[in-house]
Design an enzyme around this catalytic site. Structure first.
Site, PDB file in Angstrom:
ATOM      1  N   ARG A  85       0.872  -1.178   0.000  1.00 54.80           N
ATOM      2  CA  ARG A  85       0.000   0.000   0.000  1.00 54.80           C
ATOM      3  C   ARG A  85       0.910   1.229   0.000  1.00 54.80           C
ATOM      4  NH1 ARG A  85      -2.845   2.949   4.420  1.00 54.80           N
ATOM      5  NH2 ARG A  85      -4.788   3.852   3.628  1.00 54.80           N
ATOM      6  N   ASN A 162      -7.129   8.111   2.596  1.00 54.56           N
ATOM      7  CA  ASN A 162      -6.749   7.549   3.890  1.00 54.56           C
ATOM      8  C   ASN A 162      -7.551   8.181   5.025  1.00 54.56           C
ATOM      9  OD1 ASN A 162      -4.700   5.955   5.559  1.00 54.56           O
ATOM     10  ND2 ASN A 162      -4.439   8.008   6.406  1.00 54.56           N
ATOM     11  N   GLU A 163      -8.136   7.346   5.892  1.00 53.70           N
ATOM     12  CA  GLU A 163      -8.800   7.786   7.128  1.00 53.70           C
ATOM     13  C   GLU A 163      -9.548   9.110   6.918  1.00 53.70           C
ATOM     14  OE1 GLU A 163      -5.794   7.747  10.183  1.00 53.70           O
ATOM     15  OE2 GLU A 163      -5.349   5.618   9.856  1.00 53.70           O
ATOM     16  N   HIS A 229      -8.691   0.229   9.979  1.00 50.70           N
ATOM     17  CA  HIS A 229      -7.353   0.394  10.556  1.00 50.70           C
ATOM     18  C   HIS A 229      -7.429   0.040  12.036  1.00 50.70           C
ATOM     19  CE1 HIS A 229      -6.033   3.422   7.204  1.00 50.70           C
ATOM     20  NE2 HIS A 229      -6.430   2.245   6.735  1.00 50.70           N
ATOM     21  N   TYR A 231      -5.772  -0.038  15.503  1.00 52.60           N
ATOM     22  CA  TYR A 231      -4.779   0.395  16.483  1.00 52.60           C
ATOM     23  C   TYR A 231      -5.387   0.226  17.877  1.00 52.60           C
ATOM     24  CZ  TYR A 231      -2.079   2.106  12.501  1.00 52.60           C
ATOM     25  OH  TYR A 231      -1.362   2.188  11.334  1.00 52.60           O
ATOM     26  N   GLU A 258      -4.459  -1.061   7.778  1.00 59.99           N
ATOM     27  CA  GLU A 258      -3.328  -0.662   8.617  1.00 59.99           C
ATOM     28  C   GLU A 258      -3.488  -1.328   9.977  1.00 59.99           C
ATOM     29  OE1 GLU A 258      -2.510   3.451   9.288  1.00 59.99           O
ATOM     30  OE2 GLU A 258      -2.779   4.031   7.186  1.00 59.99           O
ATOM     31  N   TRP A 287       1.387  -1.381   9.096  1.00 61.74           N
ATOM     32  CA  TRP A 287       2.020  -0.055   9.045  1.00 61.74           C
ATOM     33  C   TRP A 287       3.293  -0.114   9.887  1.00 61.74           C
ATOM     34  CZ3 TRP A 287       0.539   4.329   6.361  1.00 61.74           C
ATOM     35  CH2 TRP A 287       1.328   5.465   6.602  1.00 61.74           C
TER      36      TRP A 287
END
Length: 546
Positions: A85, A162-163, A229, A231, A258, A287
């Site tokens: 990516r 992205n996001e 994503h 996290y 991610e 990531w």
């Protein structure tokens, strides 16, 4: 990457004993669509054009901030990845990656037998992050570099932005994502599209999860993949399994676009992320390869881009249980047969110009060569260092129309081969159109009536300064490369790259002698300035500009 902690409490899912017993909360309605030319989605799975199931196993690479580290793609491949990516910029927050650079990234991906997921990073945290781009602006960027992507549908997936929302006004994600998808489809994109979740990519409010079915149904090609994503929001096995399981049960395509082994907002459960994606046959992209800063340097997989210096995170994702080395399978497109060709054609010869008039010119160039055969050429216009597509042709000449009188234009040409590889750009040619017949038969008044970040509204008044009526007309001008008409009243617009052509509406077609008509329009823009066009033609003849 998600740079900050959400402000609101997150909902916690309940882990089902058996994922197959999860009740889908999302309903899937798959619209009819044309046969795909590359990757496609069927029954909630991402398939290659060959019909092979494709499961992403790869990492993120921060190309836009480290353009001199393009060799990292070869290193990423050598570690076993099948996908990378690639971070790109649309110009709102970071220096724009132009079509030539994007074409080179794609060529490097293909040379290293990687699938390219290309993403615009400027949208990150829109609504909270100062200067962040909208999804509409991201879509305009993709349209602006489409010349580098057309024909690459079996090698490239377009991750729109992205996001694209932080934690403010994130409920707008659904409508904005649908609009961006449809904008790209209307512009001719046949690629699989990927859309990131709001809430800095982590969807703690479940906006993407609960609206994914309607977003998927809004894609006329039924070819959109969702990206979460993971996290600090995903720090338990229950949350990870529940979130991914709901998409699988609803037959909606999902990847972990991610994730990391640690983060400032909490400690994600990377072991479960890797185990559950492997169990469910879902893709993941960690990531990131190298180059992190701002206190999250621990997310580097290698130190200082050196493939021989794996960090603990790098060892985990590449060599650990359910990691890349153990689970990655190369894309079938790089298997035996013609698709094995990853060598680009030679660059076309320098174009020359002939038959130059006030509104058109014919370009001719030397043929490119390629072992598998050259199938076509892409003509691009270059303005302020940015490219815009002009036309595609199978031969070695093309006539460019819609030009303005007494104006200089710079053009170049790319070649394509049967496998979809794109050559380096040819040398450029500059063409100056003739003055035309600006004899006072028409006068143009152009003004910007209002502006806002990323767009503006304008008005064009066409005055007939001749002695006889004009019955039916076409008005043409050239915008800066970053401006595109989004709506118009008083005429019907057509735009190819920077070149605009407007056909009269029924109620503006007649302009009596000494009379005038007015057009209004809205347009998008990515640049910081908003210069007015300096030359206009009416029915091919130049007009004076008031």
């Amino acid at each position: 990457m998600r740079p900050r902690t959400p402000d609101s409490p997150r909902a916690v899912g309940i882990l089902a004993a058996v994922l197959g017993l999860l009740l889908p909360l999302l309903a899937l309605a798959t619209p009819a669509h044309a046969a795909p030319t590359g990757f496609r989605v069927e029954n909630g799975r991402l398939l290659e054009a060959s019909g092979n199931d494709f499961v992403m196993r790869g990492v993120n690479h921060a190309h836009t901030w480290y353009p001199d580290r393009i060799s990292s793609l070869a290193h990423i491949k050598a570690k076993g990845a099948n996908t990378v990516r690639v971070v790109l910029a649309s110009g709102q927050r970071w220096t724009r990656n132009d079509a030539s650079d994007v074409a080179n990234v794609v060529a490097q991906c293909k040379q290293n037998r990687l699938i390219c997921v290309l993403e615009v990073h400027d949208t990150t945290g829109y609504g909270e992050q100062s200067g962040a781009a909208t999804l509409a602006q991201a879509a305009d960027y993709w349209i602006g570099v489409r010349s580098a992507l057309a024909g690459q549908e079996d090698h490239v997936i377009v991750n729109i932005g992205n996001e694209p929302y932080g934690n403010t006004n994130y409920t707008a994600w659904t409508a904005d994502t649908k609009a961006a998808i449809q904008k790209l489809r209307n512009a001719g994109f046949d690629h699989t599209l990927m859309v990131d979740a709001p809430n800095w990519g982590q969807d703690w409010a479940f906006t993407m999860r609960d609206n994914a079915a309607s977003v998927f149904a809004a894609d006329p090609d039924a070819n959109t993949v969702f990206s979460i994503h993971m996290y600090g929001v995903f720090d338990t096995a229950a949350e990870i399994s529940d979130y991914l399981g709901r998409f699988v049960s609803a037959k909606l395509p999902i990847v972990v676009g991610e994730f990391g082994h640690n983060h400032s907002d909490g400690n994600p459960d990377e072991d479960t992320i890797l185990a559950v994606t492997q169990q469910l046959g879902l893709g993941y992209l960690g990531w990131s390869w190298s180059g992190n800063g701002g206190g999250v340097e621990y997310l580097d997989m290698v130190t200082n881009f050196d493939p021989n210096q794996l960090t603990s995170w790098g060892r985990r994702i590449f060599d650990g249980a359910n990691g890349i080395a153990a689970t990655s399978e190369e894309a079938a497109v790089y298997g035996s047969g013609s698709n094995d060709d990853t060598t680009a054609p030679t660059a076309p010869g320098t174009p020359s110009a002939s038959a130059v008039s006030s509104s058109s010119a014919t370009l001719t160039w030397g043929a490119a060569t390629d072992a598998s055969g050259v199938t076509g050429y892409d003509v691009v216009r270059i303005s302020d260092g940015q490219e815009s597509a002009v036309t595609t042709t199978a031969g070695t000449s093309a006539t460019v129309t819609g030009l303005s009188p007494d104006t200089s234009y710079t053009f170049a040409v790319y070649a394509r081969d049967a496998a979809g590889n794109r050559s380096q750009r040819s040398a450029t040619v500059t063409v100056t159109t003739s003055p035309g017949s600006a004899t006072g038969a028409c006068e143009i008044r152009y003004r910007v009536t209002s502006e806002w970040p990323g767009g503006f509204q304008g008005e064009v008044t066409v005055r007939n300064t001749g002695s006889s009526a004009i019955n039916g007309w076409t008005l043409a001008w050239a915008f800066p490369a970053d401006q595109r008409i989004t709506n118009m009243w008083g005429g019907t617009p057509a735009q190819s790259g920077a070149d605009v052509s407007v056909a009269a509406a029924s109620y503006t077609a007649a302009i009596p002698a000494s009379g005038s008509v007015s057009l209004g329009f809205t347009a998008s823009r990515t640049g910081t300035t908003n210069p007015s066009p300096t030359a206009f033609t009416l029915n091919g003849a130049g007009c004076s500009v008031a």
